[in-house]
Design a protein around this motif. Structure first.
Motif, PDB file in Angstrom:
ATOM      1  N   GLU A 199     -24.463 -12.353  14.582  1.00 32.10           N
ATOM      2  CA  GLU A 199     -25.878 -12.473  14.921  1.00 32.10           C
ATOM      3  C   GLU A 199     -26.067 -12.799  16.398  1.00 32.10           C
ATOM      4  OE1 GLU A 199     -28.172 -15.286  12.631  1.00 32.10           O
ATOM      5  OE2 GLU A 199     -29.973 -14.897  13.829  1.00 32.10           O
ATOM      6  N   LEU A 200     -25.259 -13.728  16.887  1.00 28.01           N
ATOM      7  CA  LEU A 200     -25.365 -14.089  18.302  1.00 28.01           C
ATOM      8  C   LEU A 200     -25.119 -12.871  19.173  1.00 28.01           C
ATOM      9  CD1 LEU A 200     -23.443 -17.503  18.230  1.00 28.01           C
ATOM     10  CD2 LEU A 200     -25.881 -17.176  18.755  1.00 28.01           C
ATOM     11  N   ASP A 201     -24.175 -12.083  18.759  1.00 24.65           N
ATOM     12  CA  ASP A 201     -23.843 -10.884  19.516  1.00 24.65           C
ATOM     13  C   ASP A 201     -25.049  -9.932  19.542  1.00 24.65           C
ATOM     14  OD1 ASP A 201     -22.307  -9.236  21.036  1.00 24.65           O
ATOM     15  OD2 ASP A 201     -21.230  -8.339  19.343  1.00 24.65           O
ATOM     16  N   SER A 202     -25.642  -9.744  18.370  1.00 19.61           N
ATOM     17  CA  SER A 202     -26.761  -8.815  18.304  1.00 19.61           C
ATOM     18  C   SER A 202     -27.971  -9.355  19.073  1.00 19.61           C
ATOM     19  CB  SER A 202     -27.127  -8.515  16.848  1.00 19.61           C
ATOM     20  OG  SER A 202     -27.621  -9.686  16.259  1.00 19.61           O
ATOM     21  N   LEU A 203     -28.034 -10.663  19.242  1.00 16.91           N
ATOM     22  CA  LEU A 203     -29.130 -11.256  20.006  1.00 16.91           C
ATOM     23  C   LEU A 203     -28.839 -11.236  21.507  1.00 16.91           C
ATOM     24  CD1 LEU A 203     -29.869 -14.404  17.792  1.00 16.91           C
ATOM     25  CD2 LEU A 203     -31.327 -12.399  18.069  1.00 16.91           C
ATOM     26  N   GLY A 204     -27.630 -10.744  21.833  1.00 17.98           N
ATOM     27  CA  GLY A 204     -27.255 -10.716  23.241  1.00 17.98           C
ATOM     28  C   GLY A 204     -26.882 -12.083  23.775  1.00 17.98           C
ATOM     29  N   LEU A 205     -26.560 -12.990  22.902  1.00 18.92           N
ATOM     30  CA  LEU A 205     -26.240 -14.347  23.331  1.00 18.92           C
ATOM     31  C   LEU A 205     -24.736 -14.616  23.384  1.00 18.92           C
ATOM     32  CD1 LEU A 205     -29.000 -16.234  21.323  1.00 18.92           C
ATOM     33  CD2 LEU A 205     -28.940 -15.822  23.789  1.00 18.92           C
ATOM     34  N   LEU A 206     -23.977 -13.674  22.905  1.00 15.66           N
ATOM     35  CA  LEU A 206     -22.523 -13.853  22.938  1.00 15.66           C
ATOM     36  C   LEU A 206     -21.993 -13.273  24.244  1.00 15.66           C
ATOM     37  CD1 LEU A 206     -20.099 -14.853  21.253  1.00 15.66           C
ATOM     38  CD2 LEU A 206     -19.861 -12.518  20.415  1.00 15.66           C
TER      39      LEU A 206
END
Length: 882
Positions: free
Chosen positions: A327-334
């Motif tokens: 999820e973090l990845d998809s939010l661009g937060l990773l």
RNA sequence: GGGUGCAUAGCUCAGUGGGAGAGCACUACCUUGACACGGUAGGGGCCAUAGGUUCAAAUCCUAUUGCACCCACCA
């Protein structure tokens, strides 16, 4: 009694079956207080009642049995106190397994019924391991057998809890501890096994509220971010200083959390910013306390996400991690994921990954207890053997942290604390109180938890001797003499016994601690159930015998070092037992006409008699000294060599002609010495190999119906030390070896008698050699002629020079002169090499002036011997035409 | 990150300041009145590497390398 009844191959099974019951029935292991006798006491490390004897036990108990049997023979009032440990987690797990097979859980059964099952289990299986110890030959006093949960030990536990509580050394606190999700209990810090595991470093953007900025956070456990309550940076960190005091909008969770400053953060490590999760990390817990932050628990006791985890609630911790990262990845937060190996805590019992967890637990305040426990070791009142373990102990004690003693189990000593349903006050008591100590309310409920198993084992050296009563046993046997245990439980057990002993007995629990290593498999790995590489001591006892197992475990390894288990070594020990058996068989076969009432007149002793007595004298001394130094391996090795290489190879062989060929006086004298040395040797060997030594010892004429266990430890008389006899025998042995060497080199068939000419100068050992030339004739197979000077040197003869004596073995027509010459030339070269080295030393002025006189003297006589040898070989070579 | 142990014969390991050892394996010979789970003889090692201390180092000291283990809250 006669050796003819003995089979030619030693059968440990039939012999071992005879003796243990005999010893036990006759109470040879039993010990009571006898004020005029000096005590020697060992308390046995109690094996778990779940237990199956393993190699570690076998080693540990063999060492203890050796010490106990030896001291007992020395005349000490030797007590070896056995017992078993209730082993909370392990036993409870076993019983739960048993229930599971019936489709039951402990909760379905309820606490009381479950405990009944646990006790039944203990009754059924608890004796298994003690019976296995009997097989090993352990000579412990079973009349005194104890159990950590028996009445006495439980009473001691209550007393200790109460005393420590009243002194303020036991407290209850809401704290972060190590939780095992599988065992469903807290465990103490040392029960956490840290193993390096490959993992990942997840770099995550933590957006700053009302700003386009974010703080990069590196974490190995992203799932805990759901419980974050702050982000911490190092005070004065230029990168983040302007953000301190602002808020972070915690991704996914959507909560706002502050940016704070704390010294704990290392600006050099990671991103220099740390997410703070007080409920799931011990460091963060501390930071949280300092900053009065809330504790958000997102993982529960089953390692499943809680309601606080929002949409991740109900997921397993690893599942949550995977999905959250996605999820973090998809939010661009990773930002990125790096490989990162880090130490992960595992439960030492079941290897499940530990979860730091908040809960109310009981602790022992360690600092005040550690200090005196450090002092007794520093003062030398308690000594570690090998000495290096002192540092291991001190290091741990000096950095000790409070001990979490409560366990969320049912099997164990229940914590003696009652909580009042009315006022909430705690009542601590040994007997269940009928009212609250504060408000006198009747709604009391006992703490559901039990104490750490090690809490009761810590009291073992005095609880088993009767404490808290002031018993005679305690007064007599405490402090115990020595504790023998493996290096893996120094912290768990040894350390805790030391501070407990000092606190409650005001004295050390034992004067010395003998630490041994672990038994590893042939490849050097720890024996473990999961690897399936364990060797069952009972299997070994059945195939090779308990004595062989004991001997093998004790030899070929240095104190404190680990030991690899090799079956070849076990075979070696079995062969040794067989050697002893057969040597004894030979002696016993020849004793049918022995008059045991007769004494040996020393004047009638042969050189071999004097020699073997002298050697025995030295061996007895060395073995005793080695045992005093806890060097059991060396003691065993010395006995092995004496029995095999001196008694069997030389003494028995020399006894044969005198037994069969001499007059009746010769025969009687030989019988006497054979039996006497055998007796003494068996006695020295008994602590190591109790069964075979008892069996043979009782076959000796005078011992019928007595036990070797109660024989006096051999202390040889002064007269038996005979340096002259040793020197003379050594020379004769060298002569014999050199003749054998010649025969072998020249391919003389073993049965064929050789002519052996010995040229010995008049002023040398000529007379001695002449007198004992029969030894050479027997053992080198030949006819010996000793002469001061040979008229004509035989040219068709092989030659050797030994200790100033020339040896010729004439071989008409068999000597290939060139072959003999090259053999001698090789020998000469070797002698000359040695000689050059010695002369080099002797021509060195600083050696002569600085080396001790006896060293110089030794070199001088070596030089003399070598040069005589060199000359005679050279002369011989010249004669042969080279 | 700190600490400990180990490195010696093909294998497993003793030895810890003055002549390199054992068991197993290997070679040759031997059913000799205890033992073939035995006997006799033998081959096999720059005692991890580099320095140092010492008359003398496999042994003591320092460093290095490799292996094993323990302790430690760096996310």
């Amino acid at each position: 009694m006669a050796g003819t009844e003995m089979p030619t191959v030693y059968d440990p099974g039939t012999v071992e079956a005879k003796w243990y019951g005999y010893w036990e029935k006759n109470k040879f292991f039993h010990t009571a207080v006898e004020p005029d006798r000096e005590p020697f006491c060992i308390v046995m490390p109690p094996p778990n009642v779940t237990g199956q004897l393993h190699m570690g036990h076998a080693l540990d108990n063999t060492l203890q049995d050796i010490l106990i049997r030896w001291r007992r023979m020395q005349g000490f009032n030797a007590l070896w106190l056995p017992g078993t440990d209730h082993a909370g987690i392990a036993t409870q797990a076993k019983v739960e397994e048993q229930l599971a097979r019936e489709g039951l859980s402990r909760h379905q059964l309820g606490r009381e019924k479950f405990l009944e099952r646990a006790w039944a289990w203990k009754e059924q299986y608890g004796n298994q391991i003690t019976n296995q110890l009997r097989r090993l030959g352990a000579s412990c006093d079973w009349d005194r057998e104890r159990f950590t949960m028996d009445g006495g030990c439980s009473g001691a536990v209550l007393e200790v809890f109460l005393q420590l509580y009243n002194k303020g050394l036991i407290y209850r606190d809401y704290y972060i501890t190590n939780w095992c999700p599988r065992c469903q209990t807290t465990i103490s810090d040392i029960e956490v096994d840290h193993q390096d595991r490959p993992g990942h470093f997840y770099y995550i953007k933590y957006p700053v509220k009302n700003s386009g900025e974010y703080i990069p956070i590196a974490t190995t456990r992203p799932e805990t971010m759901l419980g974050d309550v702050a982000v911490a940076v190092h005070p004065g960190d230029a990168r983040y200083g302007h953000l301190v005091g602002k808020n972070i909008l915690l991704p996914v969770a959507g909560r706002e959390i502050p940016v704070i400053e704390d010294e704990y953060v290392d600006p050099e490590f990671g991103t220099g910013a740390v997410k703070i999760t007080p409920a799931h990390d011990p460091n963060d817990f501390e930071v949280g306390m300092r900053h009065r932050l809330p504790q958000v628990q997102v993982i529960n006791r089953n390692a499943v996400m809680t309601g606080e985890a929002g949409k991740y609630a109900g997921l397993d911790r690893w599942d949550c991690r995977r999905r959250l990262v996605k999820e973090l990845d998809s939010l661009g937060l990773l930002i990125r994921v790096e490989d990162h190996t880090h130490a992960v805590g595992h439960c030492y019992r079941c290897s499940t990954v530990i979860e730091p967890m908040l809960s109310k637990q009981w602790f022992v305040r360690m600092k005040p207890l550690a200090e005196p426990a450090i002092r007794v070791v520093k003062d030398g009142r308690l000594r570690f053997v090998p000495e290096r373990f002192t540092r291991v102990y001190l290091n741990w004690m000096e950095n000790i942290r409070d001990w979490c003693i409560s366990r969320q189990l049912w099997w164990g000593h229940r914590i003696p604390v009652w909580y009042c349903g009315d006022c909430g006050e705690m009542t601590v008591a040994k007997i269940p109180p009928d009212q609250c100590s504060s408000c006198r309310g009747k709604k009391l409920e006992q703490d559901p938890d039990v104490l750490d198993t090690w809490f009761s084992s810590a009291l073992w050296p005095f609880s088993t001797l009767g404490w808290p009563q002031k018993t005679l046993d305690l007064a007599y046997f405490y402090p115990t003499s020595v504790l023998v245990t493996g290096r893996d439980i120094i912290f768990f057990w040894v350390a805790r016994m030391i501070f407990s002993g000092v606190e409650f007995m005001d004295d050390v629990p034992f004067r010395e601690v003998l630490i041994h290593g672990l038994v590893l498999d042939a490849l050097g790995r720890k024996m473990s159930k999961s690897l399936g590489n364990g060797v069952d001591p009972i299997d070994v006892i059945e195939s090779h015998g308990a004595d062989s197992l004991r001997f093998m475990l004790v030899t070929g390894n240095t104190p404190g070092n680990d030991l690899r288990f090799h079956f070849e070594r076990l075979d070696g020990a079995r062969n040794f037992a067989n050697k002893i058996w057969n040597a004894s068989r030979f002696v016993l076969m020849n004793l049918y006409d022995f008059d045991s009432g007769q004494d040996l007149s020393r004047e009638n002793m042969t050189l071999a008699d004097r020699w073997i007595y002298s050697r025995f004298h030295r061996v007895a001394e060395v073995v005793t000294r080695n045992l005093e130094n806890y060097d059991m391996g060396e003691a065993a090795r010395v006995l092995y060599e004496f029995i095999w290489n001196e008694y069997c190879d030389w003494y028995i062989e020399l006894a044969k002609p005198r037994l069969y060929g001499g007059d009746s006086g010769d025969r009687a004298a030989t019988q006497y010495v054979l039996a006497d040395i055998l007796r003494g040797t068996l006695e020295l060997l008994h602590p190591f190999m109790p069964y075979i030594t008892e069996d043979i010892w009782q076959r000796l004429p005078v011992h019928k119906g007595r036990t070797i266990m109660k024989a006096a430890w051999p202390v040889p008389e002064k007269w038996s030390l005979d340096q002259e006899a040793e020197g003379h025998m050594e020379l004769l042995m060298e002569i014999i070896r050199s003749v054998r060497h010649i025969r072998s080199e020249m391919n003389v068939s073993p049965g064929k008698k050789a002519e052996i000419l010995i040229e010995a100068p008049e002023d040398g050992p000529r007379e001695m050699i002449q007198k004992w030339s029969g030894y050479v004739e027997t053992l080198a197979t030949g006819n010996v002629l000793v002469q001061p000077a040979l008229a004509g040197k035989p040219d068709q003869a092989a030659h050797a020079a030994v200790g100033g004596v020339e040896i010729y073995v004439p071989m008409k027509g068999l000597i290939d002169v060139s072959q003999e010459s090259s053999r001698l030339a090789r020998e000469l070269a070797a002698v000359e090499r040695d000689l050059a080295k010695v002369r080099d030393k002797l021509s060195n002025q600083s050696f002569l002036s600085k080396a001790p006189a006896e060293v110089v003297e030794k070199e001088r006589s070596k030089e003399t011997g070598l040069s005589v040898k060199q000359m005679s070989i050279a002369k011989r070579l010249k004669m042969l035409g080279n």
